[in-house]
Scaffold this active site. Structure first.
Site: not given
Ligand code: F6P
Length: 536
Positions: A200, A206, A259-260, A345, A376, A505
């Site tokens: 965005k 990253e 963004g999410r 978030e 399990h 960050k």
């Protein structure tokens, strides 16, 4: 306002010892009365401790918090993300072409459909090979480089819609750990690989780092000009141009898409490439149907509103601090990870819209894994641990594999068995006679009965749907978006900013030179010790 919270707490105090099973004994219509349906998607919340009074009180809470008014404000483009001065319009991304939704007096829907059409043209050309490599070979692989909201949605959706995947193979790189991009690119041929750089902001370290690594990888085989192998998705067109990505393959979106919440638009490009524009549209239509339901259905029948209110009940009234997402659907394996970002978030906040401390808990810890695998692994704690974790099951009536219908029946039986076991538990007396049946007697039988008892009364919600089609998948994802909205609206928080990701960050940027050998004497002893240990 505080009265209603107290009234809810008082009601809980007087009803908390009623076993869930007794609620079914008291009301033969409990399943019908405590489930809701929207366009074929059923939500059963009868296996929670909610009774009619609790539900009425929660609905009253929603009215007092003006949930309906807040839904209208979001969907009509009001700037409800007040710390960033932005509208919140992911719902516009899936609106039909004739809808009118205005931001600052301008209808944003035509622009959204124009970009969707461009995405469709590019995805189709990639899929049919008419957009090809310099040597006129069709692209076989697409690598999406993004992180957070620019990764989790497309990753989750391409897996969820695998039965519809007839386009190029899609791969995803997110982590700055070089191992991730190394391992993904290792299996690919640069000559037939397209890289989509999804960010965005187009500043995320990253993504920018991985993008550069991918470009270098392409250049090593193809020469300096690799622009034909690049596409970008961003709100920052100036930055995409600076990276040498031609405008024709840049798909933009506005800052009012969080963004999410962004997989419905250009960030969904890999999904569209995988399943084609028509299936992508069906996915948007499913979400649009949930939007219409959320906006118009009375709150007492409104799936996202009810889901949010039950979340409030579990979190604030019962004191359960986490929730487990348990899709009995292997193709929803990445849904829990997606929901972690969406929920935590959005609602992991400690202050209200005015910046004042919240008087009660906000977003719970969200976690989970698909069933039956989780059975399990961690279900032991769900059944017999000291903490109560509300669980949410998802299950389809039919799978996509008609030849394996017997396996789907096993899946359904397991899903239903788990919610039943969580509700009913097993009494000490029953456990004792089981122990005796296994040959234990006297004190040994008593000791074993303690281990074989289950407390029960552990609440669950089950979402049941006909089949995981693109439409249904769109409904499900939008349902969770609106649940997060509902909870945030009740708490009076801003669910659309994420200041809590900033500090780490900033510190990482300052630490990098120290990792590379610069003086770290100003740091705390722990950080210095770890820097020394990690020095190469
Ligand atoms: O660090 C958090 C975050 O800002 C998320 O909100 C976002 O989805 C992610 O990083 C990626 O951001 P971008 O799409 O701008 O690269």
């Amino acid at each position: 306002m505080s009265d209603i919270w107290q009234t809810l707490a008082d009601h809980r105090a007087t009803t908390k010892d009623t076993p869930l099973a007794a609620l079914f004994d008291q009301d033969a219509q409990r399943f019908a009365g405590f489930s809701a349906e929207a366009d074929g998607l059923l939500m059963d919340y009868s296996k929670t401790a909610l009774d009619g009074t609790a539900r009425d009180l929660l609905l009253e809470l929603a009215h007092r918090c003006d949930l309906q008014g807040k839904i209208d404000a979001m969907m009509s483009g009001a700037k409800i993300n007040t710390t960033e001065g932005r509208a919140v319009l992911h719902t516009a991304l899936r609106a039909p072409a004739d809808a009118v939704i205005e931001v600052d007096g301008e209808n944003v829907v035509p622009g959204i459909h124009e970009v969707l059409t461009r995405m469709g043209g590019f995805a189709t050309a990639l899929r049919d090979g008419s957009y090809s490599t310099k040597s006129c070979v069709a692209f076989t692989d697409v690598v999406n480089i993004g992180i957070g909201g620019s990764d989790l949605g497309p990753v989750m959706a391409t897996l969820a819609l695998a039965p519809y995947h007839d386009g190029p193979a899609c791969h995803f790189v997110s982590n700055v750990d070089g191992a991730h991009i190394h391992d993904v690119l290792a299996g690919l041929n640069p000559e037939t690989t397209l890289i989509v750089i999804a960010s965005k902001t187009f500043t995320t370290i990253e993504t920018m780092t991985n993008a550069q690594t991918a470009i270098t990888w392409l250049q090593a085989s193809l020469g300096e000009d690799v622009s034909g192998h690049l596409a970008a998705v961003s709100t920052a067109m100036d930055k995409t141009a600076a990276m040498g990505i031609p405008d024709a393959r840049v798909f933009g979106f506005a800052d009012w898409v969080g963004g999410r919440y962004s997989l419905w638009g250009p960030i969904g490009l890999p999904i569209m490439i995988a399943v084609g524009p028509e299936n992508f549209r069906a996915f948007l239509d499913g979400a649009a149907a949930m939007d219409a339901h959320f906006r118009a259905a009375p709150l007492a029948e409104n799936l996202p509103a009810l889901l949010g209110l039950i979340g409030i009940w579990h979190n604030n009234i019962c004191g359960y601090g986490s929730r487990a997402m348990l899709p009995y659907d292997q193709r929803l394996a990445r849904l829990p990870a997606y929901l972690q970002q969406l929920d935590m978030e959005s609602n992991g906040k400690s202050v209200d819209l005015d910046g004042a401390p919240l008087p009660r808990a906000s977003g719970p810890v969200v976690w989970g894994e698909p069933g039956t695998n989780g059975q399990h692994a961690f279900y032991q704690l769900l059944h017999q641990g000291t903490q109560v974790v509300p669980t949410e099951f998802l299950i389809a009536a039919t799978g996509h594999e008609p030849d394996l219908a017997h396996q789907h029946n096993l899946l359904k039986a397991n899903c239903l068995a788990q919610s039943e076991a969580l509700m009913l538990g097993r009494s000490y007396e029953e456990a004792h006679s089981i122990a005796e049946g296994r040959g234990f007697t006297g004190a040994e039988a008593e000791r074993m009965a303690g281990h074989l008892s289950f407390p029960g009364n552990r609440p669950s919600i089950t979402l049941a749907y006909p089949k995981l089609t693109p439409f249904v998948f769109g409904q499900i994802v939008a349902l969770y978006e609106h649940r997060v909205f509902t909870e945030g609206a009740i708490w009076g928080i801003n669910s659309f900013d994420q200041w809590g990701v900033e500090l780490g960050k900033e510190l990482a940027t300052r630490l990098l030179p120290m990792v590379e050998g610069e003086d770290a004497s100003a740091k705390d002893a722990s950080t210095r010790g770890l820097l020394a240990k990690l020095a190469t």
